[in-house]
Design a protein around this motif. Sequence first.
Motif, PDB file in Angstrom:
ATOM      1  N   ASN A  13      39.477  46.589  31.685  1.00  0.00           N
ATOM      2  CA  ASN A  13      39.194  46.822  30.264  1.00  0.00           C
ATOM      3  C   ASN A  13      40.114  46.011  29.372  1.00  0.00           C
ATOM      4  N   LYS A  14      41.387  45.970  29.717  1.00  0.00           N
ATOM      5  CA  LYS A  14      42.355  45.205  28.939  1.00  0.00           C
ATOM      6  C   LYS A  14      41.922  43.741  28.846  1.00  0.00           C
ATOM      7  N   ASN A  15      41.439  43.190  29.964  1.00  0.00           N
ATOM      8  CA  ASN A  15      41.054  41.780  29.990  1.00  0.00           C
ATOM      9  C   ASN A  15      39.667  41.518  29.403  1.00  0.00           C
ATOM     10  N   LEU A  16      38.807  42.512  29.387  1.00  0.00           N
ATOM     11  CA  LEU A  16      37.495  42.358  28.751  1.00  0.00           C
ATOM     12  C   LEU A  16      37.585  42.493  27.229  1.00  0.00           C
ATOM     13  N   LEU A  17      38.584  43.237  26.760  1.00  0.00           N
ATOM     14  CA  LEU A  17      38.695  43.535  25.331  1.00  0.00           C
ATOM     15  C   LEU A  17      39.767  42.720  24.618  1.00  0.00           C
ATOM     16  N   ARG A  18      40.251  41.677  25.234  1.00  0.00           N
ATOM     17  CA  ARG A  18      41.270  40.832  24.597  1.00  0.00           C
ATOM     18  C   ARG A  18      40.724  40.230  23.306  1.00  0.00           C
ATOM     19  N   VAL A  19      41.560  40.247  22.272  1.00  0.00           N
ATOM     20  CA  VAL A  19      41.175  39.671  20.990  1.00  0.00           C
ATOM     21  C   VAL A  19      41.114  38.151  21.099  1.00  0.00           C
ATOM     22  N   ASP A  20      42.068  37.577  21.796  1.00  0.00           N
ATOM     23  CA  ASP A  20      42.123  36.126  21.975  1.00  0.00           C
ATOM     24  C   ASP A  20      41.032  35.709  22.965  1.00  0.00           C
ATOM     25  N   LEU A  21      39.986  35.071  22.470  1.00  0.00           N
ATOM     26  CA  LEU A  21      38.847  34.689  23.308  1.00  0.00           C
ATOM     27  C   LEU A  21      39.234  33.746  24.432  1.00  0.00           C
ATOM     28  N   LYS A  37      41.622  34.043  26.350  1.00  0.00           N
ATOM     29  CA  LYS A  37      42.221  34.817  27.435  1.00  0.00           C
ATOM     30  C   LYS A  37      41.313  35.941  27.927  1.00  0.00           C
ATOM     31  N   ARG A  38      40.124  36.057  27.336  1.00  0.00           N
ATOM     32  CA  ARG A  38      39.211  37.146  27.665  1.00  0.00           C
ATOM     33  C   ARG A  38      38.399  36.833  28.917  1.00  0.00           C
ATOM     34  N   TYR A  39      38.287  37.843  29.811  1.00  0.00           N
ATOM     35  CA  TYR A  39      37.453  37.685  31.003  1.00  0.00           C
ATOM     36  C   TYR A  39      36.027  37.347  30.585  1.00  0.00           C
ATOM     37  N   GLY A  40      35.447  36.436  31.314  1.00  0.00           N
ATOM     38  CA  GLY A  40      34.112  35.957  30.992  1.00  0.00           C
ATOM     39  C   GLY A  40      34.162  34.645  30.236  1.00  0.00           C
ATOM     40  N   ASN A  41      35.286  34.389  29.542  1.00  0.00           N
ATOM     41  CA  ASN A  41      35.464  33.145  28.791  1.00  0.00           C
ATOM     42  C   ASN A  41      36.443  32.200  29.472  1.00  0.00           C
ATOM     43  N   LEU A  42      37.022  32.595  30.574  1.00  0.00           N
ATOM     44  CA  LEU A  42      37.998  31.763  31.266  1.00  0.00           C
ATOM     45  C   LEU A  42      37.289  30.698  32.103  1.00  0.00           C
ATOM     46  N   VAL A  43      38.047  29.878  32.777  1.00  0.00           N
ATOM     47  CA  VAL A  43      37.503  28.768  33.573  1.00  0.00           C
ATOM     48  C   VAL A  43      36.474  29.248  34.597  1.00  0.00           C
ATOM     49  N   ASN A  44      36.730  30.402  35.219  1.00  0.00           N
ATOM     50  CA  ASN A  44      35.825  30.916  36.247  1.00  0.00           C
ATOM     51  C   ASN A  44      34.634  31.690  35.683  1.00  0.00           C
ATOM     52  N   GLY A  45      34.553  31.833  34.372  1.00  0.00           N
ATOM     53  CA  GLY A  45      33.423  32.512  33.736  1.00  0.00           C
ATOM     54  C   GLY A  45      33.236  33.937  34.232  1.00  0.00           C
ATOM     55  N   ILE A  46      32.004  34.292  34.538  1.00  0.00           N
ATOM     56  CA  ILE A  46      31.648  35.643  34.968  1.00  0.00           C
ATOM     57  C   ILE A  46      32.282  36.025  36.299  1.00  0.00           C
ATOM     58  N   SER A  47      32.674  35.045  37.083  1.00  0.00           N
ATOM     59  CA  SER A  47      33.279  35.315  38.389  1.00  0.00           C
ATOM     60  C   SER A  47      34.577  36.110  38.269  1.00  0.00           C
ATOM     61  N   ASP A  48      35.313  35.909  37.179  1.00  0.00           N
ATOM     62  CA  ASP A  48      36.531  36.700  36.974  1.00  0.00           C
ATOM     63  C   ASP A  48      36.207  38.190  36.900  1.00  0.00           C
ATOM     64  N   ILE A  49      35.073  38.508  36.335  1.00  0.00           N
ATOM     65  CA  ILE A  49      34.660  39.915  36.233  1.00  0.00           C
ATOM     66  C   ILE A  49      34.103  40.391  37.570  1.00  0.00           C
ATOM     67  N   LYS A  50      33.189  39.635  38.143  1.00  0.00           N
ATOM     68  CA  LYS A  50      32.540  40.048  39.393  1.00  0.00           C
ATOM     69  C   LYS A  50      33.520  40.202  40.557  1.00  0.00           C
ATOM     70  N   HIS A  51      34.592  39.414  40.563  1.00  0.00           N
ATOM     71  CA  HIS A  51      35.553  39.477  41.661  1.00  0.00           C
ATOM     72  C   HIS A  51      36.787  40.312  41.334  1.00  0.00           C
ATOM     73  N   HIS A  52      36.751  41.012  40.212  1.00  0.00           N
ATOM     74  CA  HIS A  52      37.858  41.890  39.849  1.00  0.00           C
ATOM     75  C   HIS A  52      37.927  43.041  40.855  1.00  0.00           C
ATOM     76  N   ARG A  53      39.137  43.526  41.109  1.00  0.00           N
ATOM     77  CA  ARG A  53      39.310  44.578  42.132  1.00  0.00           C
ATOM     78  C   ARG A  53      38.589  45.880  41.774  1.00  0.00           C
ATOM     79  N   TRP A  54      38.246  46.111  40.503  1.00  0.00           N
ATOM     80  CA  TRP A  54      37.462  47.300  40.139  1.00  0.00           C
ATOM     81  C   TRP A  54      36.074  47.244  40.780  1.00  0.00           C
TER      82      TRP A  54
END
Length: 94
Positions: free
Chosen positions: A13-21, A23-40
Amino acid sequence: MPINFSSNLSHLNKNLLRVDLSKRYGNLVNGISDIKHHRWFIKIDWIILYNKKLVPPYIPTFTSPSDTHNFESFVEEDASIVCNGVDQTYFADF
């Protein structure tokens, strides 16, 4: 974060809700993979989910499309009490 959130969920949640785009998951180099491969999501098989073969852990029961028994009941507040006359001046042209 709520106390009943696990550390993995809080981290996600902390990484999905970052104000700084940048640094926000989904906007990083790996795109959606950062979310899909998160330990949650470690136990999620994304192919099974995509193919709609994943069995949900809970399926709520309902008797009709308007059945709300699965939701908590609440008493609606009187809007005239919440907004006094002074507050209404801000919305005169709204």
